[in-house]
Design a protein around this motif. Structure first.
Motif, PDB file in Angstrom:
ATOM      1  N   LEU A 166       0.866  -1.182   0.000  1.00 22.86           N
ATOM      2  CA  LEU A 166       0.000   0.000   0.000  1.00 22.86           C
ATOM      3  C   LEU A 166       0.899   1.227   0.000  1.00 22.86           C
ATOM      4  N   ASN A 167       1.050   1.825  -1.188  1.00 24.35           N
ATOM      5  CA  ASN A 167       1.938   2.969  -1.364  1.00 24.35           C
ATOM      6  C   ASN A 167       1.172   4.282  -1.506  1.00 24.35           C
ATOM      7  N   GLY A 168      -0.139   4.212  -1.524  1.00 26.60           N
ATOM      8  CA  GLY A 168      -0.989   5.383  -1.671  1.00 26.60           C
ATOM      9  C   GLY A 168      -2.402   4.934  -1.965  1.00 26.60           C
ATOM     10  N   GLY A 169      -3.295   5.895  -2.194  1.00 29.50           N
ATOM     11  CA  GLY A 169      -4.682   5.561  -2.481  1.00 29.50           C
ATOM     12  C   GLY A 169      -5.427   5.103  -1.234  1.00 29.50           C
ATOM     13  N   SER A 170      -6.558   4.442  -1.458  1.00 31.56           N
ATOM     14  CA  SER A 170      -7.442   4.078  -0.355  1.00 31.56           C
ATOM     15  C   SER A 170      -7.961   2.651  -0.500  1.00 31.56           C
ATOM     16  N   ILE A 171      -8.102   1.989   0.637  1.00 28.82           N
ATOM     17  CA  ILE A 171      -8.820   0.724   0.753  1.00 28.82           C
ATOM     18  C   ILE A 171     -10.015   0.991   1.649  1.00 28.82           C
ATOM     19  N   THR A 172     -11.229   0.897   1.111  1.00 26.39           N
ATOM     20  CA  THR A 172     -12.411   1.253   1.886  1.00 26.39           C
ATOM     21  C   THR A 172     -13.408   0.100   1.898  1.00 26.39           C
ATOM     22  N   THR A 173     -14.070  -0.062   3.037  1.00 24.19           N
ATOM     23  CA  THR A 173     -15.090  -1.096   3.210  1.00 24.19           C
ATOM     24  C   THR A 173     -16.273  -0.485   3.942  1.00 24.19           C
ATOM     25  N   ASP A 174     -17.471  -0.647   3.386  1.00 23.78           N
ATOM     26  CA  ASP A 174     -18.675  -0.068   3.988  1.00 23.78           C
ATOM     27  C   ASP A 174     -19.772  -1.132   3.970  1.00 23.78           C
ATOM     28  N   VAL A 175     -20.189  -1.575   5.162  1.00 19.75           N
ATOM     29  CA  VAL A 175     -21.171  -2.652   5.267  1.00 19.75           C
ATOM     30  C   VAL A 175     -22.357  -2.190   6.109  1.00 19.75           C
ATOM     31  N   TYR A 176     -23.565  -2.349   5.573  1.00 17.94           N
ATOM     32  CA  TYR A 176     -24.792  -2.006   6.306  1.00 17.94           C
ATOM     33  C   TYR A 176     -25.768  -3.173   6.207  1.00 17.94           C
ATOM     34  N   THR A 177     -26.265  -3.625   7.362  1.00 19.36           N
ATOM     35  CA  THR A 177     -27.265  -4.691   7.405  1.00 19.36           C
ATOM     36  C   THR A 177     -28.483  -4.210   8.181  1.00 19.36           C
ATOM     37  N   SER A 178     -29.643  -4.641   7.738  1.00 20.29           N
ATOM     38  CA  SER A 178     -30.877  -4.326   8.445  1.00 20.29           C
ATOM     39  C   SER A 178     -31.797  -5.536   8.372  1.00 20.29           C
ATOM     40  N   ALA A 179     -31.945  -6.233   9.503  1.00 17.97           N
ATOM     41  CA  ALA A 179     -32.790  -7.432   9.582  1.00 17.97           C
ATOM     42  C   ALA A 179     -34.186  -7.050  10.054  1.00 17.97           C
ATOM     43  N   VAL A 180     -35.082  -8.036  10.044  1.00 17.38           N
ATOM     44  CA  VAL A 180     -36.452  -7.846  10.523  1.00 17.38           C
ATOM     45  C   VAL A 180     -36.764  -8.935  11.534  1.00 17.38           C
ATOM     46  N   VAL A 181     -37.176  -8.544  12.733  1.00 25.41           N
ATOM     47  CA  VAL A 181     -37.493  -9.512  13.779  1.00 25.41           C
ATOM     48  C   VAL A 181     -39.007  -9.662  13.886  1.00 25.41           C
ATOM     49  N   TRP A 182     -39.459 -10.946  13.939  1.00 23.02           N
ATOM     50  CA  TRP A 182     -40.886 -11.255  14.056  1.00 23.02           C
ATOM     51  C   TRP A 182     -41.008 -12.656  14.639  1.00 23.02           C
ATOM     52  N   ALA A 183     -41.683 -12.792  15.759  1.00 23.44           N
ATOM     53  CA  ALA A 183     -41.996 -14.080  16.401  1.00 23.44           C
ATOM     54  C   ALA A 183     -40.777 -14.708  17.084  1.00 23.44           C
ATOM     55  N   VAL A 184     -39.626 -14.766  16.419  1.00 24.77           N
ATOM     56  CA  VAL A 184     -38.425 -15.334  17.031  1.00 24.77           C
ATOM     57  C   VAL A 184     -37.287 -14.312  16.925  1.00 24.77           C
ATOM     58  N   VAL A 185     -36.316 -14.455  17.818  1.00 28.73           N
ATOM     59  CA  VAL A 185     -35.176 -13.546  17.833  1.00 28.73           C
ATOM     60  C   VAL A 185     -34.290 -13.799  16.612  1.00 28.73           C
ATOM     61  N   VAL A 186     -33.939 -12.743  15.898  1.00 27.86           N
ATOM     62  CA  VAL A 186     -32.986 -12.837  14.794  1.00 27.86           C
ATOM     63  C   VAL A 186     -31.892 -11.801  15.024  1.00 27.86           C
ATOM     64  N   ASP A 187     -30.773 -11.991  14.321  1.00 32.36           N
ATOM     65  CA  ASP A 187     -29.623 -11.096  14.458  1.00 32.36           C
ATOM     66  C   ASP A 187     -29.414 -10.296  13.181  1.00 32.36           C
ATOM     67  N   SER A 188     -28.930  -9.089  13.366  1.00 30.98           N
ATOM     68  CA  SER A 188     -28.424  -8.286  12.259  1.00 30.98           C
ATOM     69  C   SER A 188     -26.945  -8.053  12.534  1.00 30.98           C
ATOM     70  N   VAL A 189     -26.101  -8.661  11.713  1.00 36.46           N
ATOM     71  CA  VAL A 189     -24.655  -8.632  11.955  1.00 36.46           C
ATOM     72  C   VAL A 189     -23.965  -7.980  10.754  1.00 36.46           C
ATOM     73  N   SER A 190     -23.145  -6.987  11.032  1.00 32.58           N
ATOM     74  CA  SER A 190     -22.416  -6.274   9.994  1.00 32.58           C
ATOM     75  C   SER A 190     -20.929  -6.309  10.320  1.00 32.58           C
ATOM     76  N   THR A 191     -20.125  -6.821   9.385  1.00 29.07           N
ATOM     77  CA  THR A 191     -18.678  -6.920   9.596  1.00 29.07           C
ATOM     78  C   THR A 191     -17.957  -6.318   8.400  1.00 29.07           C
ATOM     79  N   ALA A 192     -17.114  -5.326   8.671  1.00 24.50           N
ATOM     80  CA  ALA A 192     -16.337  -4.660   7.620  1.00 24.50           C
ATOM     81  C   ALA A 192     -14.854  -4.873   7.887  1.00 24.50           C
ATOM     82  N   ARG A 193     -14.139  -5.398   6.878  1.00 27.93           N
ATOM     83  CA  ARG A 193     -12.708  -5.682   7.022  1.00 27.93           C
ATOM     84  C   ARG A 193     -11.963  -5.106   5.817  1.00 27.93           C
ATOM     85  N   GLY A 194     -10.965  -4.286   6.096  1.00 29.68           N
ATOM     86  CA  GLY A 194     -10.172  -3.733   5.001  1.00 29.68           C
ATOM     87  C   GLY A 194      -9.316  -4.796   4.359  1.00 29.68           C
ATOM     88  N   ILE A 195      -8.455  -5.436   5.140  1.00 29.55           N
ATOM     89  CA  ILE A 195      -7.577  -6.497   4.655  1.00 29.55           C
ATOM     90  C   ILE A 195      -7.629  -7.668   5.630  1.00 29.55           C
TER      91      ILE A 195
END
Length: 276
Positions: A166-195
């Motif tokens: 990495l000699n210049g420039g950019s490494i970008t990561t953008d993660v968005y999650t949106s779950a819907v919960v109904w009757a049972v528990v559910v998870d909304s998990v968002s993981t962003a990793r550059g390298i």
């Protein structure tokens, strides 16, 4: 001033190719040996790319090379063990981008959980970034219906088993999650990793920015759980040579709306930010 100077210089001649569409881009990456690739248009790819036995310079020239899917795991660009790729942007703006995207914002929650992992580049050779941007974007936001669906997405920009400079420039990561919960528990998990590094990363200059955001839509009386994780570099068994000239920016936001328990854990561990 009427003076004459004579000087002998060696001039290296390198094959060049202008690429304006996916077909020409595939031809360039299937051409072995040395090649200077000059991108003249935004290119939206319909297939992933795998290449080897190359020694190429990819000049983004303020254009985007993109690959987008709705709901599946994938690797956009795979570099083989005999690959050398230099990514640069010779334009004045230097806003060129290689981007892998997962965009799913029109699907209803149907009781089926979503779980995806996408990568922009998997490097087994030598990848050098001089300027421009390499990025991964995830937006999986379900529409609320009377059925719950969890979302667990991981976005990684570079999966490294070789050498990354990495000699210049950019490494970008953008993660968005949106779950819907109904009757049972559910998870909304968002993981962003550059390298994710299993090889060698040489940090000389540039920016690594990772942002994760998780939300929950409550459709009934049950509450769900949100988790957000942002990492500059995940380094399970690799080597990092850091000159301290690279800027790290990590942000993790787990929204509490629609959740039943709030707990926050923030830490700085090799440029890591985590919020639960």
């Amino acid at each position: 001033n009427g003076l004459l100077t004579t000087e002998n210089k060696e001039i290296a001649i390198v094959r060049g190719m202008k690429v304006a569409n996916e077909s020409e881009l595939n031809t360039a990456f299937s051409t072995t040996g040395d090649l200077y690739i000059y991108v003249v248009n935004n290119i939206e790819c319909t297939n992933v790319i795998s290449t080897d036995n190359i020694n190429h310079k990819l000049d983004l020239n303020n254009n985007n090379i993109s690959y987008t899917k709705q709901n599946e795991s994938f690797v956009f660009l795979t570099l083989g063990t005999n690959s050398k790729l230099i990514v640069l942007d010779s334009s004045r703006e230097k806003q060129g981008n290689i981007v892998a995207s997962l965009i799913d914002t029109a699907s209803v929650s149907d009781g089926v959980d979503r779980k995806n992992s996408i990568f922009c580049i998997r490097n087994n050779g030598i990848l050098s970034i001089e300027s421009g941007t390499i990025s991964t974007k995830v937006n999986q936001s379900l529409i609320k219906k009377t059925s719950g669906s969890g979302v667990d997405d991981i976005g990684t920009t570079i999966d490294n088993f070789g050498i990354v400079n990495l000699n210049g420039g950019s490494i970008t990561t953008d993660v968005y999650t949106s779950a819907v919960v109904w009757a049972v528990v559910v998870d909304s998990v968002s993981t962003a990793r550059g390298i994710v590094n299993g090889g060698t990363v040489n940090l000389n200059a540039g920016i690594i920015a990772s942002k994760a955001k998780a939300s929950m839509q409550k459709a009934g009386m049950v509450y769900g759980r949100t988790f957000a994780y942002a990492y500059g570099i995940v380094n399970p068994n690799g080597t990092i040579n850091n000159t301290n000239n690279v800027v790290f920016a990590t942000e993790a936001i787990a929204n509490s709306d629609g959740t039943y328990k709030n707990q926050t854990d923030k830490g700085e561990i090799v440029n890591e930010a985590k919020t639960t």
